[in-house]
Design an enzyme around this catalytic site. Structure first.
Site, PDB file in Angstrom:
ATOM      1  N   GLU A 249      90.824  12.872   9.920  1.00 46.22           N
ATOM      2  CA  GLU A 249      91.716  14.003  10.198  1.00 46.22           C
ATOM      3  C   GLU A 249      93.185  13.574  10.091  1.00 46.22           C
ATOM      4  O   GLU A 249      93.990  14.261   9.458  1.00 46.22           O
ATOM      5  CB  GLU A 249      91.415  14.568  11.589  1.00 46.22           C
ATOM      6  CG  GLU A 249      92.182  15.840  11.878  1.00 46.22           C
ATOM      7  CD  GLU A 249      91.590  16.641  13.020  1.00 46.22           C
ATOM      8  OE1 GLU A 249      90.637  17.401  12.771  1.00 46.22           O
ATOM      9  OE2 GLU A 249      92.081  16.521  14.151  1.00 46.22           O
ATOM     10  N   ARG A 275     124.152  30.700  -2.326  1.00 47.14           N
ATOM     11  CA  ARG A 275     124.922  31.200  -1.186  1.00 47.14           C
ATOM     12  C   ARG A 275     126.324  30.580  -1.208  1.00 47.14           C
ATOM     13  O   ARG A 275     126.467  29.355  -1.229  1.00 47.14           O
ATOM     14  CB  ARG A 275     124.193  30.809   0.111  1.00 47.14           C
ATOM     15  CG  ARG A 275     124.971  31.077   1.378  1.00 47.14           C
ATOM     16  CD  ARG A 275     124.897  32.511   1.785  1.00 47.14           C
ATOM     17  NE  ARG A 275     125.495  32.747   3.100  1.00 47.14           N
ATOM     18  CZ  ARG A 275     125.704  33.952   3.588  1.00 47.14           C
ATOM     19  NH1 ARG A 275     125.378  35.037   2.884  1.00 47.14           N
ATOM     20  NH2 ARG A 275     126.248  34.106   4.773  1.00 47.14           N
ATOM     21  N   GLN A 286     129.242  18.690   1.747  1.00 48.24           N
ATOM     22  CA  GLN A 286     128.432  17.477   1.893  1.00 48.24           C
ATOM     23  C   GLN A 286     127.431  17.582   3.046  1.00 48.24           C
ATOM     24  O   GLN A 286     126.313  17.051   2.968  1.00 48.24           O
ATOM     25  CB  GLN A 286     129.363  16.287   2.115  1.00 48.24           C
ATOM     26  CG  GLN A 286     128.740  14.979   1.721  1.00 48.24           C
ATOM     27  CD  GLN A 286     129.749  13.846   1.777  1.00 48.24           C
ATOM     28  OE1 GLN A 286     130.658  13.836   2.614  1.00 48.24           O
ATOM     29  NE2 GLN A 286     129.595  12.896   0.889  1.00 48.24           N
TER      30      GLN A 286
END
Ligand SMILES: Cc1cc2nc3c(=O)[nH]c(=O)nc-3n(C[C@H](O)[C@H](O)[C@H](O)COP(=O)(O)OP(=O)(O)OC[C@H]3O[C@@H](n4cnc5c(N)ncnc54)[C@H](O)[C@@H]3O)c2cc1C
Length: 386
Positions: A249, A275, A286
C-alpha cells in the site's frame, strides 16, 4: 501533458499504459468531484467503469480475472488515472481495495480463498474493506482489543473497528483481531468476513475533511461467527499479512497523487502565464515562479520514488524502507504542492469553483492513512538501524 517529464524514463509499453489510462480517465472519469462531494457520493458506476477497464485486477494473475500486469506497469496506469480523474476519493477507494485487501488474499490466501474472492474483486462485482484500526489503536495497531475466540469450527469475534475505508459499500472485510491482547503481535489473526455475516454491523458513513467520495465507517462485531476456513494466513500470524499489505500500500497508493501533481503543475504554469497583475503575467514574479519550480521538483522526485519502489517490488527485493520513503515524501509533497496551487490561484484558489482547495483537503489524508508521516519516519529510522 506534464506526465511526459523526464524524471523517469518509461519503456514504450509503460508509457502506452499510462497514456491509455489517462485517455480512459479523461473520457470516463473526469466527472465533477465537487458535485460528487455534495451528493456525499461514492460512484458505483465509475467503480465498475474502472473494473471494466481492468484497474482493480491490474497486478493480479489472469487466472483469477486480473491483468497480470507488472508492478511498474500498474503504477503507470495509476499515475495516468490520477492525472485524468479528478475524483480522488474514487481512486483512493480503489487503492484501498487493491493493496490492503486483494494483495493479502493473493499473497496469503489458500487456493479456495483466492478462487472464491479474487475473481469477484478483480471484476469489481465485490468491494473490499480493510479493518485494522480501532477507536483506541491506530499507529499502535497491534494493541488492538477486538477479540477472536475459537469455538469449534468457527471463531467468534467481538470488538470495534474504526476508520474503515469502503465499509459502507463493502462486500468483504479483511479484518484483524487478537486471540488475546496479552499476546501482543503474536496474537494477531486476519479474517475474511462477508457482508451480512450475523453480528457484523456497519455504522453510518463518517464525515471527513477530504476524499469525500470514498465512504468510511466504523465496523462493530458482536458475537460474529466466522468459519475457521476464513482465517487468512495462520492463527496468530496476522502480523506478516498486515505488514505485507502495508508495504504494497505504501509503495503504490500514492501513484495516483503523482498523476494529480502533474496536472496541478500544468494548470499552474498555464494560469501563471495568463493571469496578469501590475501589468505582468504573475509567472514573471519570482515568488510565483519559485513556487512553480518547487512543485516541479516535488513532482519529479515523487515520480522517481514511486517507480523506484515499483522496480524493487517487481524484482521481489526488500522494499520496506523505500516504500516508507515514497509514502512519506509523496504524501507531504502533494500537500505542499496543493497548498502552492491554492496560493498561485489567489482568491480563486480558495473557492470551490477551482479544484485546489479540494485537492489540499484530499492530500492531507495521505499523511495519515497507511501510517502517519511520523510512523513512516520511525520505519525509515528502524531500517537505518536506529
Ligand atoms: C482517509 C483515511 C482512511 C483510512 N482508512 C483506513 C482503513 O481503510 N482501514 C483502517 O484500518 N484504518 C484506516 N485509517 C486509519 C489510519 O490508519 C489511522 O488513522 C492512522 O494509522 C493513525 O492512527 P490514529 O488515527 O489512531 O492516530 P494515533 O495513532 O493516535 O496518532 C496520533 C498522533 O500521534 C502520532 N504518533 C503516534 N504514535 C507515534 C510514534 N510512535 N511516534 C511518533 N508519533 C506518533 C501520530 O503520528 C499522530 O500525529 C484511515 C485514516 C484516514 C485518515
Amino acid at each position: 501533458m506534464t506526465l511526459d517529464s523526464t524524471a523517469v524514463v518509461l519503456t514504450p509499453e509503460q508509457k502506452g499504459l499510462r497514456d491509455s489510462a489517462l485517455a480512459f480517465a479523461r473520457k470516463h472519469l473526469d466527472h465533477d468531484p465537487a458535485r460528487a462531494e455534495e451528493a456525499g457520493g461514492f460512484s458505483r458506476d465509475a467503480w465498475l467503469q474502472c473494473a471494466k477497464y481492468g484497474v482493480q485486477g491490474l497486478p493480479f494473475p489472469e487466472n483469477y480475472g486480473g491483468q497480470g500486469e507488472s508492478v511498474e506497469g500498474t503504477i503507470a496506469v495509476m499515475e495516468g488515472l490520477g492525472c485524468g480523474c479528478r475524483d480522488h476519493g474514487l481512486l483512493f477507494s480503489i487503492n484501498a481495495h487493491m493493496w490492503a485487501c486483494m494483495m493479502p488474499i493473493h499473497q496469503f490466501g489458500t487456493n479456495a480463498q483466492k478462487e472464491k474472492y479474487l475473481p469477484n474483486l478483480c471484476s469489481g462485482r465485490w468491494i473490499a474493506a480493510n479493518a485494522a484500526s480501532e477507536p483506541g489503536s491506530g499507529s499502535d495497531v497491534f494493541s488492538m482489543r477486538t477479540r477472536a475466540v475459537r469455538r469449534g469450527d468457527d471463531y467468534v469475534l467481538d470488538g470495534s473497528k474504526m476508520f474503515v475505508t469502503n465499509a459502507p459499500v463493502a462486500d468483504l472485510f479483511v479484518l484483524y483481531a487478537t486471540l488475546d491482547p496479552e499476546y501482543g503481535a503474536a496474537g494477531i489473526c486476519c479474517f475474511l468476513i462477508e457482508k451480512g455475516t450475523p453480528g457484523l454491523t456497519v455504522s453510518p458513513p463518517i464525515g471527513k475533511m477530504g476524499l469525500k467520495s470514498s465512504p468510511m465507517a466504523e465496523v462493530s462485531l458482536e458475537g460474529c461467527r466466522v468459519p475457521a476456513g476464513n482465517l487468512l494466513g495462520q492463527e496468530g500470524r496476522g502480523v506478516p499479512v498486515f505488514h505485507g499489505s502495508m508495504v504494497w500500500e505504501r509503495a503504490c497508493i500514492l501513484a495516483t497523487c503523482v498523476g494529480s501533481m502533474a496536472r496541478q503543475l500544468e494548470e499552474c504554469v498555464r494560469y501563471a502565464r495568463e493571469r496578469s497583475q501590475f501589468g505582468n503575467p504573475i509567472g514573471k514574479f519570482q515568488a510565483v515562479a519559485n513556487r512553480i519550480v518547487d512543485m516541479k521538483i516535488r513532482l519529479d522526485l515523487s515520480q522517481m520514488l514511486v517507480y523506484r519502489v515499483g522496480r524493487l517490488m517487481q524484482a521481489s527485493s526488500p522494499a520496506d524502507m523505500e516504500s516508507a520513503i515514497a509514502k512519506l515524501y509523496i504524501s507531504e509533497a502533494y500537500v505542499a504542492s496543493s497548498m502552492d496551487a491554492v496560493r498561485i490561484h489567489g482568491g480563486y484558489g480558495y473557492t470551490t469553483e477551482y479544484p485546489y482547495e479540494r485537492q489540499l483537503r484530499d492530500a492531507v489524508g495521505g499523511t495519515i492513512y497507511s501510517g502517519t508521516s511520523d510512523i513512516q519516519r520511525n520505519l525509515i529510522a528502524r531500517s537505518l538501524g536506529l
